[in-house]
Enzyme design. Structure first.
Site, PDB file in Angstrom:
ATOM      1  N   GLU A   1      72.814  51.181  44.412  1.00 25.85           N
ATOM      2  CA  GLU A   1      72.445  50.260  43.328  1.00 25.85           C
ATOM      3  C   GLU A   1      71.877  48.965  43.902  1.00 25.85           C
ATOM      4  OE1 GLU A   1      71.401  49.772  40.344  1.00 25.85           O
ATOM      5  OE2 GLU A   1      73.186  50.028  39.116  1.00 25.85           O
TER       6      GLU A   1
ATOM      7  N   THR B   1      65.109  44.818  37.526  1.00 27.92           N
ATOM      8  CA  THR B   1      66.397  44.126  37.406  1.00 27.92           C
ATOM      9  C   THR B   1      66.410  42.869  38.279  1.00 27.92           C
ATOM     10  OG1 THR B   1      67.555  46.165  36.899  1.00 27.92           O
ATOM     11  CG2 THR B   1      68.897  44.377  37.747  1.00 27.92           C
TER      12      THR B   1
HETATM   13  N1  HSE Z   1      74.327  43.768  34.721  1.00 30.74           N
HETATM   14  C1  HSE Z   1      73.064  44.108  35.258  1.00 30.74           C
HETATM   15  C2  HSE Z   1      72.063  43.071  34.809  1.00 30.74           C
HETATM   16  C3  HSE Z   1      72.661  45.470  34.761  1.00 30.74           C
HETATM   17  O1  HSE Z   1      72.028  42.809  33.604  1.00 30.74           O
HETATM   18  O2  HSE Z   1      71.325  42.532  35.627  1.00 30.74           O
HETATM   19  C4  HSE Z   1      71.317  45.906  35.237  1.00 30.74           C
HETATM   20  O3  HSE Z   1      71.001  47.136  34.633  1.00 30.74           O
END
Ligand code: HSE
Length: 307
Positions: free
Chosen positions: A128, A181
């Protein structure tokens, strides 16, 4: 058993008030992968279909999590991985998490499950991190455990499984644009005003309580994000319109799925979920952006063997 085929599900992270800690698992959207034991030592990605992703294990999310687990093993064989990707990278429904989880789940099954799900999440965190430049487990945990999960802490990794009402459905619209992201994290402020923090943690605590007690009214009032959504919603075309249309159609709440661009809505019952689908469709039908819409019950099983 030398080979298995598995389904690695898409997930919705954050769930409005639980940035980086809350997530849930979807039941009919996900990747398929084949993992097999081979004589040659090492991790080899032999096939990637669906999207153009690297086959070098150390550059591929599934490969990096597999390597993290492989390093913890002392074996004289290796693993070959085939990836049939259905979840578009950068879609906001846990594409990288599905890849990261699938490889380690498959390997673990083939060697008699020496690792528990939290340990598998640890390995998957490495994959990830390759994709999002940060170790967050809020997509990984629901993909591995199923249902709703809360990541109590990342170091040490502690994951809580949260029950959910039987009749809870998600409707998700995925506009076919890519939001990385790493980029949607970069636009977030480092500091949160105390008043907003108070609202957010009150809502997250309420959401967890509401899921435990099947209190739909409380789910509805808890699904608010005053910390992240104000910044990220600007990246998503028609976000405000989709959210409002979903609420008008009876959604308990709606928000950004993970880091976007997907938008999720939760509702009580399939009929309501279908009405929300129509409402979302009504907003996007007139835009020039391609999209697809999924309806899903909460998947309480998570990643699973299919052959
Ligand atoms: N919590 C993470 C974000 C999830 O919002 O950046 C990314 O899919």
């Amino acid at each position: 058993m030398n080979e298995i085929k598995l389904f690695s599900p898409a997930t919705v992270a954050n769930v409005s008030c639980g940035f980086d800690v809350m997530g849930f698992c979807l039941d009919n959207v996900g990747d398929e992968m084949v993992v097999r034991k081979i004589d040659k030592k090492g991790i080899f990605i032999s096939r990637v279909e669906g999207f153009n992703l690297p086959k070098e294990a150390e550059l591929n999310v599934a490969g990096v999590s597999a390597l993290a687990m492989y390093d913890a093993l002392d074996v004289d064989f290796g693993f070959e991985i085939e990836i049939y990707k259905n979840i578009k990278p950068g879609s906001g429904i846990g594409s990288s998490a599905a890849s990261a989880v699938g490889s380690v789940f498959g390997m673990n099954e083939l060697i008699g499950r020496p690792f528990n799900k939290t340990q598998l999440t640890e390995f998957a965190l490495k994959g990830e991190a390759l994709a999002s430049k940060c170790e967050h487990a809020d997509n990984l945990a629901p993909a591995l455990f199923g249902g709703f999960t809360l990541v109590k802490s990342v170091a040490p990794l502690q994951i809580l499984e949260i029950p959910s009402p039987d009749d809870l459905y998600a409707t998700i619209i995925h506009p076919q644009i890519e939001i990385k992201t790493s980029e949607s994290r970069a636009i977030l402020p480092n500091k949160v005003p105390l008043s907003k923090a108070i609202t957010q943690w009150a809502n997250l605590g309420s959401l967890v309580h509401a899921l435990h007690t099947s209190n739909y009214d409380l789910i509805k009032s808890a699904l608010t994000d005053v910390v992240v959504e104000p910044y990220r919603s600007k990246l998503i075309p028609l976000f405000t319109e989709v959210k409002q249309a979903s609420l008008n159609a009876g959604a308990l709440g709606a928000g950004i799925s993970g880091s976007g661009p997907s938008i999720f809505a939760l509702s009580k019952g399939l009929e309501q979920a279908n009405k929300i689908k129509e409402a979302m469709l009504g907003v996007y039908a007139n835009s020039d952006i391609d999209f697809d819409i999924h309806i899903s019950k909460i998947n309480t099983e998570g990643v699973k063997i299919i052959a």
